[in-house]
Design an enzyme around this catalytic site. Sequence first.
Site, PDB file in Angstrom:
ATOM      1  N   LYS A  49       1.024  -1.284   0.024  1.00 48.48           N
ATOM      2  CA  LYS A  49      -0.291   0.210   0.076  1.00 48.48           C
ATOM      3  C   LYS A  49       0.940   1.302  -0.049  1.00 48.48           C
ATOM      4  O   LYS A  49       0.609   2.107  -0.762  1.00 48.48           O
ATOM      5  CB  LYS A  49      -0.878   0.045   1.195  1.00 48.48           C
ATOM      6  CG  LYS A  49      -2.050  -1.060   1.069  1.00 48.48           C
ATOM      7  CD  LYS A  49      -2.653  -1.308   2.160  1.00 48.48           C
ATOM      8  CE  LYS A  49      -3.876  -2.662   2.047  1.00 48.48           C
ATOM      9  NZ  LYS A  49      -4.387  -2.692   3.239  1.00 48.48           N
ATOM     10  N   GLN A  93      -4.756  -1.647   9.650  1.00 47.70           N
ATOM     11  CA  GLN A  93      -4.636  -2.948   9.043  1.00 47.70           C
ATOM     12  C   GLN A  93      -5.276  -3.734   9.878  1.00 47.70           C
ATOM     13  O   GLN A  93      -4.787  -3.759  11.100  1.00 47.70           O
ATOM     14  CB  GLN A  93      -3.058  -3.135   8.734  1.00 47.70           C
ATOM     15  CG  GLN A  93      -2.899  -4.323   8.162  1.00 47.70           C
ATOM     16  CD  GLN A  93      -3.253  -4.270   6.668  1.00 47.70           C
ATOM     17  OE1 GLN A  93      -3.119  -3.299   5.923  1.00 47.70           O
ATOM     18  NE2 GLN A  93      -4.170  -5.489   6.277  1.00 47.70           N
ATOM     19  N   ASP A 116     -11.101   2.962   4.284  1.00 43.85           N
ATOM     20  CA  ASP A 116     -11.398   1.404   3.877  1.00 43.85           C
ATOM     21  C   ASP A 116     -13.194   1.431   4.059  1.00 43.85           C
ATOM     22  O   ASP A 116     -13.656   0.300   3.681  1.00 43.85           O
ATOM     23  CB  ASP A 116     -11.085   0.695   5.425  1.00 43.85           C
ATOM     24  CG  ASP A 116      -9.711  -0.101   4.798  1.00 43.85           C
ATOM     25  OD1 ASP A 116      -9.648  -0.142   3.732  1.00 43.85           O
ATOM     26  OD2 ASP A 116      -9.048  -0.517   5.661  1.00 43.85           O
TER      27      ASP A 116
END
Length: 281
Positions: A49, A93, A116
């Site tokens: 990422k 994460q 997200d």
Amino acid sequence: MAQLIDGRALSKKIQEKITKEVASLKFRPGLAVVLVGEDPASQIYVKSKERACRAVGFYSEKIVLEKNIAQDKLLTVIKKLNKNPKIHGILVQLPLPKHLDEKIVIDNIDPKKDVDVFHPYNVGELCLKKTLPKLDDLLAPCTPKGVMRMLEEYKIDLEGKKAVVLGRSNLIGKPIALMLLAKNATVEICHSRTKNLAKTSAQADILIAAIGKANFVKKTMVKKGAVVIDVGINRSKQGLVGDVDFKEVEKIAGYITPVPGGVGPMTIACLLENTLLLAKK
Ligand code: NAP
């Protein structure tokens, strides 16, 4: 033989478009990635990422926290990022170590920086949509949005079609089903308690597999000419494999995504898209 849906090529195309757009902006979109602990798979995801962010010209920050960090300390980090003007997207994460409550952590991310799209406010917004806006303008979870991008790129007609989604997770199955529904597909969701799953999946014009079971979908479970999107990523002796038995199913499907090189690269592309979208807002 099915036509291959090439996620790598589409992801590259999207990233090139983002790079051009970033170059024309007066500010740099910024993404913060918070990693708690040293889970090897999470470390790999975070690295890719970060690399993708740099490649398109974003500002990026990686915050690595020790695996025993107390919940209130993690929340303090998130609250600081919420106020940081250089940061437009915050990604924590997952999975987090067991002593941390993922829901509380996600609830503390500013919905305006929830890249997200896991925050209940943003999930609710997606759920309430009766039609989908242009994908460029849509804030939706990265992997499901990546699936919709692929369907759009290959001009797959969804209107009135029967779509079957295998898997009902908040991360993948549910948001994909919501978006297919908003595109006027008739959607059925299957899960581990579904009876006659094979019969249902064999009726699908569009079949999305997101259950995390290697090579689960066999050719008898697929209608001739169906569009098969394999979200699964499973580590096996043969390396990474999807939820679909590719060798069998490619012979009868109309379209199919490979693993690797299918949905995986699209997730990163859509993470970048979401960061840009939040930054512009
Ligand atoms: P998850 O949270 O474990 O959910 C799995 C879902 O599949 C659940 O709804 C479960 O049903 C259902 N399921 C499990 N075994 C089943 C079976 N034998 N028959 C029918 N349904 C079954 O997983 P997830 O986070 O949604 O991820 C799904 C897959 O996508 C995984 O392989 C994951 O690695 C992959 N993934 C890929 C990407 C990407 O970028 N390509 C990103 C994220 C995840 P119940 O609800 O009844 O338990």
